[in-house]
Design a protein around this motif. Structure first.
Motif, PDB file in Angstrom:
ATOM      1  N   LEU D  28     -17.011   5.474 -17.423  1.00  0.00           N
ATOM      2  CA  LEU D  28     -18.056   5.564 -16.262  1.00  0.00           C
ATOM      3  C   LEU D  28     -17.285   6.473 -15.331  1.00  0.00           C
ATOM      4  CD1 LEU D  28     -18.742   1.570 -15.964  1.00  0.00           C
ATOM      5  CD2 LEU D  28     -20.397   3.823 -16.016  1.00  0.00           C
ATOM      6  N   GLY D  29     -15.911   6.374 -15.283  1.00  0.00           N
ATOM      7  CA  GLY D  29     -15.257   7.419 -14.302  1.00  0.00           C
ATOM      8  C   GLY D  29     -15.434   8.585 -14.362  1.00  0.00           C
ATOM      9  N   VAL D  30     -15.347   9.087 -15.782  1.00  0.00           N
ATOM     10  CA  VAL D  30     -15.946  10.743 -16.305  1.00  0.00           C
ATOM     11  C   VAL D  30     -17.445  10.782 -15.965  1.00  0.00           C
ATOM     12  CG1 VAL D  30     -16.499  12.006 -18.168  1.00  0.00           C
ATOM     13  CG2 VAL D  30     -14.217  10.734 -17.970  1.00  0.00           C
ATOM     14  N   LEU D  32     -19.482   9.356 -13.670  1.00  0.00           N
ATOM     15  CA  LEU D  32     -19.498   9.651 -12.087  1.00  0.00           C
ATOM     16  C   LEU D  32     -19.446  11.040 -11.847  1.00  0.00           C
ATOM     17  CD1 LEU D  32     -18.478   6.385 -10.611  1.00  0.00           C
ATOM     18  CD2 LEU D  32     -20.839   7.141 -10.601  1.00  0.00           C
ATOM     19  N   THR D  33     -18.508  11.524 -12.549  1.00  0.00           N
ATOM     20  CA  THR D  33     -18.043  12.961 -12.023  1.00  0.00           C
ATOM     21  C   THR D  33     -18.957  14.046 -12.749  1.00  0.00           C
ATOM     22  OG1 THR D  33     -15.805  12.059 -11.954  1.00  0.00           O
ATOM     23  CG2 THR D  33     -15.941  14.438 -11.734  1.00  0.00           C
ATOM     24  N   GLN D  34     -19.373  13.729 -13.867  1.00  0.00           N
ATOM     25  CA  GLN D  34     -19.982  14.490 -14.800  1.00  0.00           C
ATOM     26  C   GLN D  34     -21.224  13.953 -15.365  1.00  0.00           C
ATOM     27  OE1 GLN D  34     -22.199  16.712 -15.826  1.00  0.00           O
ATOM     28  NE2 GLN D  34     -20.447  18.335 -16.216  1.00  0.00           N
ATOM     29  N   VAL D  39     -23.610  17.708 -21.378  1.00  0.00           N
ATOM     30  CA  VAL D  39     -22.437  18.366 -21.124  1.00  0.00           C
ATOM     31  C   VAL D  39     -21.402  17.372 -21.560  1.00  0.00           C
ATOM     32  CG1 VAL D  39     -20.701  19.204 -19.539  1.00  0.00           C
ATOM     33  CG2 VAL D  39     -23.100  19.573 -19.194  1.00  0.00           C
TER      34      VAL D  39
END
Lengths: 77, 77, 77, 77, 77, 77
Positions: D28-30, D32-34, D39
């Motif tokens: 989820l941390g990834v 929220l950024t991408q 991608v």
């Protein structure tokens, strides 16, 4: 390895001394892995000019400061 | 993997012994992943000359020292 | 993903078993991201010879050991 | 960004479910950024073959697992 | 630097809002170091396509989430 | 090294000031390792354009913010 006493206590007079102790512990962690002062001096000339390594050093200090701050009850009194 | 006892307790006489134990645990973490002493010795010659890896080693020591310091009540008494 | 029970408890008999559990959790973190044992075996041959990655693995073990040590009250008794 | 509920609680039935939740939070941390799934899928094909990135992912899981374990009182009862 | 109020409290309604706040703090950490929105937008186009940097971002979120979860008593009630 | 007082307390009026203090401590960690303002300014021009280093800086801030938040009882009152 190092016979003398170099870390008698985690107690410090205040947060500033605690931060300086954290920086000392970060250096000690390097020293325990690379005991040669000559090699460390040579390496220092290199990483002092490398912002990525300076940030990584700052990260090690941050972890030690967390420990030292907890040990001192965050100098609340 | 390693049959003998190599970590009987997290208790140490003081912060300095705690720091040395933290360095030992950092090495043990490498040993559990790469059990061959020959390979580790070869790698050591390399990373001892690499300041970025020395800082990364210092970071591992910092995390273990945090654990050991908490286990010892920060050696407050 | 993995149907069987592979982590029933964080309790261990002592710090040494706790450290071994920490190493297991570090490997499990890789396994959950790369489920193929074939790919992991191929990668292992690579990172076992790379000191930077061994130090990074040791860092993951350190974080898990912190958790497990807290879960066990630092095996103080 | 993501309207639905994807993290209602940190409580889990046991450590294994806690570990799986930690892996979910790391993803989820990834996310929220991408936010683009396309991608992320393309990138996943890459980092699944890169042991350094798998170890870094395992490190993120370790930090989240520490949080979740504390939230669950280390599943001591 | 930034005169307005952008972090009034660490309290959130639940873990999901806490996770979103953690992601915000991770971005704020970048913003405090690089205040130019133009530069950040240019950099974002780059790191959004780099899985190693996405994982590193996820790691920063994980540390902040740990803080926010503790601040909220892990949303246990 | 630095004779003046630069860290009298970890107490802050609220989380926002705490976050700014965390950013200050991250910079201080770099300063203790590289005391030359000239060198730091030169390096800053470099890492401000490097997203990986900005994320690493954000990580250091996150660790310090965790310490400061704990020191302030998470500004709960």
């Amino acid at each position: 390895m190092m016979a003398e006493t170099w870390l008698p206590s985690l107690k410090t007079a205040g947060p500033q001394e605690g931060f300086e102790l954290a920086a000392k512990l970060a250096r000690l962690g390097v020293k325990l892995t690379q005991p040669s002062a000559d090699v460390r001096d040579k390496l220092r000339a290199n990483y002092e000019q490398d912002s990525a390594q300076l940030i990584a050093s700052s990260q090690v200090i941050a972890v030690h400061f967390q420990t030292i701050a907890a040990a001192n009850g965050y100098w609340r009194d």
